[in-house]
Motif scaffolding. Structure first.
Motif, PDB file in Angstrom:
ATOM      1  N   LYS A  25       0.842  -1.188   0.000  1.00 39.27           N
ATOM      2  CA  LYS A  25       0.000   0.000   0.000  1.00 39.27           C
ATOM      3  C   LYS A  25       0.882   1.244   0.000  1.00 39.27           C
ATOM      4  O   LYS A  25       1.765   1.397   0.834  1.00 39.27           O
ATOM      5  N   GLU A  26       0.662   2.106  -0.955  1.00 33.62           N
ATOM      6  CA  GLU A  26       1.444   3.328  -1.042  1.00 33.62           C
ATOM      7  C   GLU A  26       1.057   4.269   0.097  1.00 33.62           C
ATOM      8  O   GLU A  26      -0.120   4.556   0.313  1.00 33.62           O
ATOM      9  N   GLY A  35       8.180  14.485   2.871  1.00 31.38           N
ATOM     10  CA  GLY A  35       8.768  15.251   1.777  1.00 31.38           C
ATOM     11  C   GLY A  35       8.754  16.740   2.066  1.00 31.38           C
ATOM     12  O   GLY A  35       9.758  17.439   1.860  1.00 31.38           O
ATOM     13  N   VAL A  36       7.621  17.251   2.531  1.00 28.34           N
ATOM     14  CA  VAL A  36       7.520  18.677   2.882  1.00 28.34           C
ATOM     15  C   VAL A  36       8.457  19.007   4.033  1.00 28.34           C
ATOM     16  O   VAL A  36       9.144  20.045   4.030  1.00 28.34           O
ATOM     17  N   THR A  37       8.526  18.113   5.041  1.00 31.39           N
ATOM     18  CA  THR A  37       9.407  18.353   6.188  1.00 31.39           C
ATOM     19  C   THR A  37      10.870  18.389   5.772  1.00 31.39           C
ATOM     20  O   THR A  37      11.636  19.261   6.211  1.00 31.39           O
ATOM     21  N   THR A  38      11.272  17.443   4.930  1.00 32.54           N
ATOM     22  CA  THR A  38      12.670  17.406   4.472  1.00 32.54           C
ATOM     23  C   THR A  38      13.023  18.652   3.681  1.00 32.54           C
ATOM     24  O   THR A  38      14.117  19.217   3.836  1.00 32.54           O
ATOM     25  N   LEU A  39      12.104  19.082   2.824  1.00 36.33           N
ATOM     26  CA  LEU A  39      12.356  20.286   2.039  1.00 36.33           C
ATOM     27  C   LEU A  39      12.376  21.522   2.911  1.00 36.33           C
ATOM     28  O   LEU A  39      13.240  22.400   2.755  1.00 36.33           O
ATOM     29  N   VAL A 175      18.325  10.761  -0.790  1.00 27.16           N
ATOM     30  CA  VAL A 175      17.130  11.485  -0.328  1.00 27.16           C
ATOM     31  C   VAL A 175      15.922  11.135  -1.186  1.00 27.16           C
ATOM     32  O   VAL A 175      14.842  10.823  -0.673  1.00 27.16           O
ATOM     33  N   SER A 176      16.088  11.179  -2.507  1.00 29.21           N
ATOM     34  CA  SER A 176      14.950  10.899  -3.382  1.00 29.21           C
ATOM     35  C   SER A 176      14.515   9.439  -3.280  1.00 29.21           C
ATOM     36  O   SER A 176      13.314   9.130  -3.297  1.00 29.21           O
ATOM     37  N   ALA A 177      15.464   8.509  -3.159  1.00 28.50           N
ATOM     38  CA  ALA A 177      15.107   7.096  -3.041  1.00 28.50           C
ATOM     39  C   ALA A 177      14.376   6.822  -1.739  1.00 28.50           C
ATOM     40  O   ALA A 177      13.401   6.063  -1.705  1.00 28.50           O
ATOM     41  N   VAL A 182      11.166   4.215  -0.715  1.00 32.04           N
ATOM     42  CA  VAL A 182      11.066   3.500   0.555  1.00 32.04           C
ATOM     43  C   VAL A 182       9.834   3.938   1.338  1.00 32.04           C
ATOM     44  O   VAL A 182       9.001   3.124   1.734  1.00 32.04           O
ATOM     45  N   ILE A 183       9.697   5.256   1.554  1.00 31.52           N
ATOM     46  CA  ILE A 183       8.609   5.736   2.406  1.00 31.52           C
ATOM     47  C   ILE A 183       7.275   5.704   1.670  1.00 31.52           C
ATOM     48  O   ILE A 183       6.272   5.218   2.194  1.00 31.52           O
TER      49      ILE A 183
END
Length: 434
Positions: A25-26, A35-39, A175-177, A182-183
């Motif tokens: 399940k995605e 993604g928003v937090t990392t950016l 980071v992108s992987a 993964v996530i």
């Protein structure tokens, strides 16, 4: 339970103790949040913890931005899921001569294209975040190994530039992987890295060397020194499609033709890296040569081979226990690939791919999965399999996307409008398991 003189191993028949691969399940919400937090975390890192940046000379900045956009849009698939994208070179030159913030902007700005191409949000977040953190880490690497950033490089600084470039590539990929594969997609990290690094290194080494050389050439020749970078962007567009013409089933034996069709269909259906690996391993079991299979993949590879003779409608397939979505997707792909490969491989009675797929279209929905047949038909008719003169390789169908990670960026590849991403079959006991 016999196929000719062969008997199917009973332990491969699905039951409560031997389930088919579970559905992944995605995790869309978690992926977007992280993604928003990392950016967002990159903002204080650049404000308080980054080496200095400059925005001069403006001519270099403009040229690098243009080069980044052009190279991003001109990315070419080299082999497997590897693409050649020279925007990394523009970012490395910017790190050396302008600093981390201009480099991050140059590397991430082409992601604007993704909004117009309706690319999935997690890929945009992952790519943008990877560009900012990759440039930040590369700048600190250059700061530690040289006289500082921005740098006025000499010949002795080139090893430091190369190391900084490797950091930019590696961290961007990581980071992108992590965010996308993964996530969000739920893949296991270790096998993902093991497989993708094998494709990352060969595809990235020419760009790493080209970026290091571009730094030296710009230092010696100013903007004229970036001309070879332009050639690096344009040359693959001219050469790679011509090289891909050798992917003609009529020039291959049957096992190689089956593997070719399996690879192209898997790309069209956007199968994940593990599914592609299992499918290609299984394809070799239909020929004389057997590919060495990982022990953790053995059950799924054997199941893929066994169930590739099942029918989509469940009427008379072998071993006659599965139908529809319950058949592993790798088996459904292999069934179509085997038929096409057998009909079009090198030989006096070989059909053209167009004639072969016409015969399979009539059997879609009964013997074969209609989506798999649709993906194969799309690849043949749009020139993805064998480019035809004057055929633009499927540039008009930017609907489905797959993950390519050769140079730290999750690129999109053209694939057919086959609907949702195809996942492994549901466990036995579902309505389609007989």
């Amino acid at each position: 339970m016999e196929l000719g003189e062969r008997r199917a191993p009973l332990w491969l028949i699905p039951d409560a103790e031997q389930p088919l691969p579970e559905v992944r399940k995605e995790r869309f919400g978690l992926g977007v949040i992280l993604g928003v937090t990392t950016l967002a975390a990159a903002a204080p890192a650049y404000v308080f913890l980054a080496p200095p940046s400059v925005w001069e000379p403006e001519s270099l900045l403009v040229v690098l931005v243009i080069l980044s956009f052009v190279s991003y849009s001109a990315a070419v698939q080299v082999r497997g899921s590897a693409t050649l994208d020279a925007s990394f070179i523009a970012a490395l030159v910017a790190v050396v001569f302008l600093g981390p913030l201009p480099a991050a902007c140059i590397y991430a700005l082409p992601e604007i294209n993704g909004w117009f191409e309706r690319r999935r949000i997690i890929s945009l977040l992952g790519n943008t975040a990877s560009g900012f953190w990759g440039a930040w880490a590369a700048a600190w690497t250059l700061e530690a190994l040289s006289s500082g950033v921005p740098l006025d490089p000499a010949l002795g600084d080139l090893p430091a530039v190369a190391v900084a470039g490797a950091v930019l590539l590696g961290l961007s990929f990581l980071v992108s992987a992590l965010l996308v594969c993964v996530i969000w997609e739920g893949h296991d990290f270790k096998p993902l890295v093991e497989q993708d690094v094998a494709e990352l290194v060969p595809a990235s080494m020419p760009m790493l060397l080209g970026g290091t050389g571009a730094v030296l050439l710009y230092e010696e020749l100013a903007l004229a020194g970036l001309v070879p970078v332009v050639l690096l962007v344009l040359l693959p567009r001219a050469v790679v499609p011509r090289l891909s013409r050798s992917r003609d089933p009529a020039k291959l034996d049957r096992p190689a033709a089956i593997a070719l069709y399996a690879r192209v269909i898997a790309q069209g259906l956007d199968l994940d890296p593990a599914q592609k690996r299992i499918l290609l391993d299984a394809a070799t079991h239909l020929g004389d040569a057997k590919r060495l299979t990982r022990i953790e993949d053995f059950d799924r590879v054997m199941q893929t081979v066994l169930y590739c003779r099942e029918r989509w409608d469940g009427d008379g397939g072998f071993p006659g226990v599965l139908s529809g979505e319950a058949i592993p997707v790798e088996s459904r792909v292999l069934a179509v690939a085997e038929q096409l490969g057998s009909m079009t491989a090198s030989g006096p009675r070989a059909l053209s791919p167009a004639h072969a797929i016409a015969g399979l279209v009539a059997r879609a929905g009964t013997e074969f999965d209609p989506r798999v047949v649709s993906a194969a038909r799309w690849a043949i008719e749009k020139g993805v399999l064998v480019p035809r003169p004057g055929t633009k390789r499927a540039a008009a169908i930017p609907v489905a996307w797959s993950s390519n990670r050769p140079a730290g960026r999750i690129h999109s590849t053209q694939s057919p409008p086959a609907g949702k991403r195809v996942r492994p079959a549901p466990p036995p006991g579902s309505a389609t398991t007989r």
